[in-house]
Design an enzyme around this catalytic site. Structure first.
Site, PDB file in Angstrom:
ATOM      1  N   ASP A  43      -6.605   5.369   3.624  1.00 13.74           N
ATOM      2  CA  ASP A  43      -5.256   5.001   4.046  1.00 13.74           C
ATOM      3  C   ASP A  43      -4.724   5.878   5.180  1.00 13.74           C
ATOM      4  OD1 ASP A  43      -5.308   3.298   1.675  1.00 13.74           O
ATOM      5  OD2 ASP A  43      -4.942   5.131   0.540  1.00 13.74           O
ATOM      6  N   GLU A 203       0.200  -5.010   1.214  1.00 16.19           N
ATOM      7  CA  GLU A 203       0.635  -3.614   1.037  1.00 16.19           C
ATOM      8  C   GLU A 203       0.351  -2.829   2.311  1.00 16.19           C
ATOM      9  OE1 GLU A 203      -1.650  -2.508  -2.398  1.00 16.19           O
ATOM     10  OE2 GLU A 203      -3.542  -2.479  -1.310  1.00 16.19           O
TER      11      GLU A 203
END
Ligand SMILES: *[C@@H]1O[C@H](CO)[C@@H](O)[C@H](O)[C@H]1NC(C)=O
Ligand SMILES: *[C@@H]1O[C@H](CO)[C@@H](O)[C@H](O)[C@H]1NC(C)=O
Ligand SMILES: *[C@@H]1O[C@H](CO)[C@@H](O)[C@H](O)[C@H]1NC(C)=O
Ligand SMILES: *[C@@H]1O[C@H](CO)[C@@H](O)[C@H](O)[C@H]1NC(C)=O
Ligand SMILES: *[C@@H]1O[C@H](CO)[C@@H](O)[C@H](O)[C@H]1NC(C)=O
Ligand SMILES: *[C@@H]1O[C@H](CO)[C@@H](O)[C@H](O)[C@H]1NC(C)=O
Ligand SMILES: *[C@@H]1O[C@H](CO)[C@@H](O)[C@H](O)[C@H]1NC(C)=O
Ligand SMILES: *[C@@H]1O[C@H](CO)[C@@H](O)[C@H](O)[C@H]1NC(C)=O
Length: 591
Positions: A43, A203
């Site tokens: 991420d 997301e």
């Protein structure tokens, strides 16, 4: 439009030189290899400030959390700080974290008005905590303040300032709320911006303002083989958002590429104006069975013309794109570069190296650099521990697990450390491990066992005249995803202890297996390989969000009381060495 003839000579010259440098830049494209941040770095969220690039990545329950990497050239990344680096920033929270994959989820890193901001969501059972860390100096741990807390309903907060200076967080969903960065207060109800193109788990949002548009980039499809990046845009921050007709803008799903799970990324510009992106990817191939390093950070060039949708270059091992900034290791800070080897001799008084991390905040005093080397005070729980119970949280690892490790950053590597250890009671153990989670790890320890063993333990038997006999063993054991090999216990060969420290080593000599070996440090040729294990054990399963660490531990395997082990089981580690021996950039190519 001004006729050409009216342009001054100087104006024309600058126009020509701008055009030619652009042309030059494009024809002079650079080649580089992914991942640029190898090892567990999921991420990534990145930004560029005054010619230095900064990225933050997820760390879940490991501590210190949210590393900040800095680079001048997008290839050499130095660990410069951790946004979460002190227990006092979030008192009590780490020790209340039971789940192996709770903790600091995907952060967003941004720079605004001279300050760096890291916004993140910490998952802990029944009490998720939104955190905003701020710092004027990303090269210093101490400069990261205590976080402002907010009550985010879901994970993956973005941080975006609109033209009027108001700040917003977008989170999984994708929903938007205004945030007061001084108090953490959020506007309600959240505004739904976009549900993505139909993939599960929309997301990891990031908002960008460009050419009069609000661009919304998200991850979709879940962080597995279907992962992707999709985009939508609007003239209005709150929408309506129009999806790009050519979504996904980035994915390797449905391919046989070595780099899989490509998604969850962020876009940023270099000082010359070229756009780039970083996202996560897994070097697993489509079989997706052996990937001990988990989700790593990859770099891709982005072509983003005015008023148009960006074009993200597909992620491969060997990449070609915009001219990279000149190679440079002139980055401030005292942390190591992520791809450098570890050469740690633990001289008394030196700090614990910055790239070594723990599983949750460690107990005070559990790790210290002393005259004898890196001292590890054992934890009652071993690397597995027992399932969490309120009566004995100390046996679950929740109240400190005496493990310290660094990321496995290379497909092939060699790790070794010299252990000095004089156990007195049965169960006392110290060793090395490949560690993904408390239910996925491969260990080689020196352990004192009860009962009749071999004569090699005579020395320790004589030393303590215990009522029960004990013997000293090398114990190899593994557990994890798939079928672990049988544990193996062999006597420490006679004379090894008298010869000084024992060198314990872990090698990944090929991409699929580890071998764990021991030798007297004084006589490395006497090395015995005690066990080999498949890297599939530490790939996915209960640790699908995290990535393998390689390091050292000490435990008394449940003996003692409270959080205290019986006395005398401290382990001392010296001559810590990790070196990368090769990176696979495809199923068959090693660089
Ligand atoms: C930790 O958990 C205990 C027991 O559930 C609770 O009383 C305490 O408030 C929690 N502490 C923090 C900082 O969340
Ligand atoms: C997204 O889905 C939710 C639930 O179905 C719905 O309430 C919301 O309006 C949708 N958002 C958008 C922007 O379409
Ligand atoms: C933008 O949003 C505002 C309020 O949020 C609304 O009044 C306006 O009509 C919107 N504009 C467009 C083009 O959707
Ligand atoms: C150089 O890289 C950019 C960005 O990836 C790409 O758009 C362009 O086509 C490349 N040029 C050449 C000549 O390969
Ligand atoms: C220990 O050594 C003695 C004498 O050499 C031998 O008789 C005995 O069998 C050994 N015990 C073990 C457990 O190997
Ligand atoms: C990798 O190493 C392991 C253990 O040393 C061995 O069993 C296995 O055959 C090797 N695999 C390959 C493809 O060489
Ligand atoms: C590991 O995964 C299994 C299967 O999903 C689950 O039953 C178990 O509780 C997990 N263990 C831990 C410690 O998370
Ligand atoms: C690990 O510790 C637990 C108690 O906390 C114990 O039950 C278990 O046997 C230990 N594992 C080994 C291999 O000693």
């Amino acid at each position: 439009m001004k006729p050409f003839s009216l342009l001054s000579a100087a104006g024309l010259a600058s126009l020509v030189s701008a055009a030619s440098s652009t042309t030059l830049g494009r024809s002079d494209n650079s080649t580089y290899y992914n991942p640029v941040l190898p090892g567990w770095h999921s991420d990534p969220s990145c930004t560029q400030v005054d010619g230095t690039f900064f990225c933050a990545t997820s760390t879940f329950i490991s501590f210190p959390g949210i590393p900040i990497y800095a680079s001048r050239d997008l290839i050499n990344w130095k660990l410069v700080s951790h946004a979460w680096n002190r227990e006092s920033q979030l008192p009590g929270v780490s020790w209340n974290t039971t789940g192996q994959q709770q903790g600091m989820y995907a952060p967003t890193l941004r720079h605004h008005d001279g300050e760096f901001y890291v916004v993140c969501e910490y998952l802990v059972t029944n009490n998720n905590i939104g955190v905003v860390f701020r710092s004027a100096d990303p090269f210093s741990d101490a400069a990261w303040g205590d976080p402002v807390l907010f009550d985010a309903g879901t994970i993956d907060p973005d941080l975006f300032w609109d033209d009027d200076g108001r700040a917003y967080v977008a989170t999984q969903g994708i929903v938007l709320q205004e945030i007061d960065l001084e108090t953490g207060e959020l506007s309600r109800p959240p505004v739904s911006l976009w549900n993505g193109t139909g993939g599960v788990w929309p997301e990891g949002p990031h908002l960008y303002r460009k050419d009069g548009w609000y661009y919304l980039l998200i991850a979709e499809g879940g962080t597995e083989l279907d992962h992707s990046i999709t985009m939508a845009r609007s003239r209005n921050l709150t929408g309506p958002y129009e999806a790009y007709e050519c979504n996904p803008v980035l994915t390797n799903r449905g391919t046989d590429e070595y780099f899989q799970t490509v998604g969850h990324g962020d876009l940023f510009q270099d000082p010359a104006g070229g756009w780039w992106g970083m996202s996560l990817a897994t070097r697993s191939g489509p079989a997706w069975e052996v990937y001990p390093m988990g989700r790593e950070a990859v770099l891709f060039p982005v072509a983003w013309d005015e008023g148009e949708w960006p074009v993200l270059q597909p992620v491969r091992g060997e990449m070609s794109g915009w001219t990279l900034p000149p190679t440079s290791r002139e980055v401030p800070g005292d942390g190591p570069f992520n791809s450098d080897p570890d050469v740690y001799d633990f001289e008394a008084g030196t700090p614990i190296p910055r790239n070594l991390v723990y599983w949750r905040v460690p107990r005070e005093g559990a790790f210290a650099v002393t005259a004898g080397g890196l001292r590890v005070v054992p934890s009652r729980n071993n690397l597995t521990g027992t399932p969490y119970s309120e009566a004995t949280p100390e046996l679950s690892g929740q109240q400190g697990l005496s493990f310290i490790g660094r990321r496995q950053t290379d497909t092939l590597f060699a790790f070794s450390v010299d252990l000095t250890f004089r156990p007195r009671q049965a169960g006392q153990e110290a060793g090395v491990a490949v560690f993904l989670t408390q239910v996925n790890h491969i260990d080689l320890g020196v352990v004192l066992l009860p009962g009749e063993g071999s004569n090699s333990s005579c020395a320790s038997r004589r030393k303590q005249e215990a009522a029960e006999t004990q013997w000293l063993a090398l114990r190899f054991r593994a557990e994890g995803t798939g079928e672990p090999p049988e544990p193996k216990t062999v006597a420490v060969p006679a004379g090894w202890l008298d010869a000084g420290p024992i060198r314990l080593s872990i090698e990944a000599a090929n991409a699929t297996h580890y071998s764990l070996a021991a030798a007297p440090a004084a006589d490395p040729d006497a090395r015995v390989v005690v066990g080999t294990a498949s890297a599939a054990l530490v790939s996915g399963g209960n640790g699908s969000f995290v990535g393998s660490l390689v390091g050292a531990y000490a435990t008394c395997n449940g003996a003692g009381a409270g959080v205290e082990c019986p006395e005398g089981g401290d382990a001392y580690f010296n001559r810590w060495r990790y070196s990368g021996l090769g990176q696979y950039v495809s199923e068959t190519e090693i660089v």
